[in-house]
Design a protein around this motif. Sequence first.
Motif, mmCIF file in Angstrom:
data_model
loop_
_atom_site.group_PDB
_atom_site.id
_atom_site.type_symbol
_atom_site.label_atom_id
_atom_site.label_comp_id
_atom_site.label_asym_id
_atom_site.label_seq_id
_atom_site.Cartn_x
_atom_site.Cartn_y
_atom_site.Cartn_z
ATOM 1 N N GLN A 1 -3.660 8.530 1.053
ATOM 2 C CA GLN A 1 -3.921 8.558 -0.383
ATOM 3 C C GLN A 1 -4.367 9.964 -0.722
ATOM 4 O O GLN A 1 -5.314 10.482 -0.126
ATOM 5 C CB GLN A 1 -4.975 7.544 -0.810
ATOM 6 C CG GLN A 1 -5.220 7.586 -2.321
ATOM 7 C CD GLN A 1 -5.974 6.388 -2.854
ATOM 8 O OE1 GLN A 1 -5.702 5.255 -2.469
ATOM 9 N NE2 GLN A 1 -6.920 6.627 -3.743
ATOM 10 N N THR B 1 -2.529 11.360 -8.601
ATOM 11 C CA THR B 1 -3.007 10.503 -7.512
ATOM 12 C C THR B 1 -1.859 9.629 -7.053
ATOM 13 O O THR B 1 -1.201 8.979 -7.869
ATOM 14 C CB THR B 1 -4.171 9.608 -7.981
ATOM 15 O OG1 THR B 1 -5.228 10.432 -8.486
ATOM 16 C CG2 THR B 1 -4.708 8.785 -6.813
ATOM 17 N N ARG B 2 -1.617 9.628 -5.745
ATOM 18 C CA ARG B 2 -0.541 8.782 -5.223
ATOM 19 C C ARG B 2 -0.826 8.382 -3.790
ATOM 20 O O ARG B 2 -1.621 9.001 -3.097
ATOM 21 C CB ARG B 2 0.800 9.503 -5.320
ATOM 22 C CG ARG B 2 0.840 10.849 -4.636
ATOM 23 C CD ARG B 2 1.991 10.935 -3.688
ATOM 24 N NE ARG B 2 2.089 12.259 -3.109
ATOM 25 C CZ ARG B 2 1.414 12.631 -2.022
ATOM 26 N NH1 ARG B 2 0.597 11.804 -1.432
ATOM 27 N NH2 ARG B 2 1.577 13.864 -1.539
ATOM 28 N N MET B 3 -0.163 7.334 -3.379
ATOM 29 C CA MET B 3 -0.146 6.931 -1.977
ATOM 30 C C MET B 3 1.191 7.359 -1.406
ATOM 31 O O MET B 3 2.224 7.293 -2.083
ATOM 32 C CB MET B 3 -0.340 5.432 -1.828
ATOM 33 C CG MET B 3 -1.656 4.942 -2.386
ATOM 34 S SD MET B 3 -2.106 3.316 -1.750
ATOM 35 C CE MET B 3 -2.528 3.726 -0.052
ATOM 36 N N ILE C 1 -5.559 -0.865 -2.490
ATOM 37 C CA ILE C 1 -5.495 0.297 -3.363
ATOM 38 C C ILE C 1 -6.717 0.315 -4.264
ATOM 39 O O ILE C 1 -7.364 1.340 -4.467
ATOM 40 C CB ILE C 1 -4.208 0.269 -4.203
ATOM 41 C CG1 ILE C 1 -2.980 0.306 -3.287
ATOM 42 C CG2 ILE C 1 -4.176 1.444 -5.189
ATOM 43 C CD1 ILE C 1 -1.669 0.095 -4.027
ATOM 44 N N GLY D 1 -9.911 0.717 -0.815
ATOM 45 C CA GLY D 1 -9.534 1.768 0.113
ATOM 46 C C GLY D 1 -9.458 1.351 1.565
ATOM 47 O O GLY D 1 -8.984 2.118 2.404
#
Length: 233
Positions: free
Chosen positions: A45, A113-115, A186, A205
């Motif tokens: 992440q 913001t990204r995974m 997430i 998380g």
Amino acid sequence: MITTRTAKQCGQADYGWLQARYTFSFGHYFDPKLLGYASLRVLNQEVLAPGAAFQPRTYPKVDILNLILEGEAEYRDSEGNHVQAKAGDALLLSTQPGISYSEHNLNKDKSLTRMQLWLDACPERENPAVQKITLAEAARQLIASPDGAEQSLQLRQQVWLHHIELDKGERLDFTLHGPRAYLQSIHGQFHAVTPAEEKEALACGDGAFIRDEANLTIVADTPLRALLIDLPV
């Protein structure tokens, strides 16, 4: 068996322009016991500062799945392909040796913001260079699979990836394809429960290794957003 990996146990990085949490060994973070899980090589992440970019780089032959949580990104490769993705999009890059790829936060005022997941690609499989879908408002959505079932992204590997969105108290039952899976929160807290009544609580998380379970139930303790990565191979 369920083995939790909490957010605090993960690798951390703060470079100013980039803040990251690494589930498996990545960059400066190295743990010889955590080099990946089955075909799942990377689960990060990451938050890119306004206007920040990953400069062009090459990759091993992997499928890179980016799930955009906040902001807007642009991806380019050295073959001239480029695509933009925003919050709510899932983007799949079918990387090839010798081709470089870059990523840019398009917003000069807000973070991205990204995974990001890397999955080993079968050498004989070839897919489109770039695929993109928009997530639905659904409790369960198959967002990536080997055959593109249910209008999902098509992977070059035997993996099924589900996006989960539940209200507090809701539950989902899953039948897994094989002996391994990985769960990732997430946002929100939930319990993962096996048929033998083994129960593990995961917070925001946190992740969990699932081993040798044919069935799994997820129960949301708060409003929940999560991923289930079904990894039989």
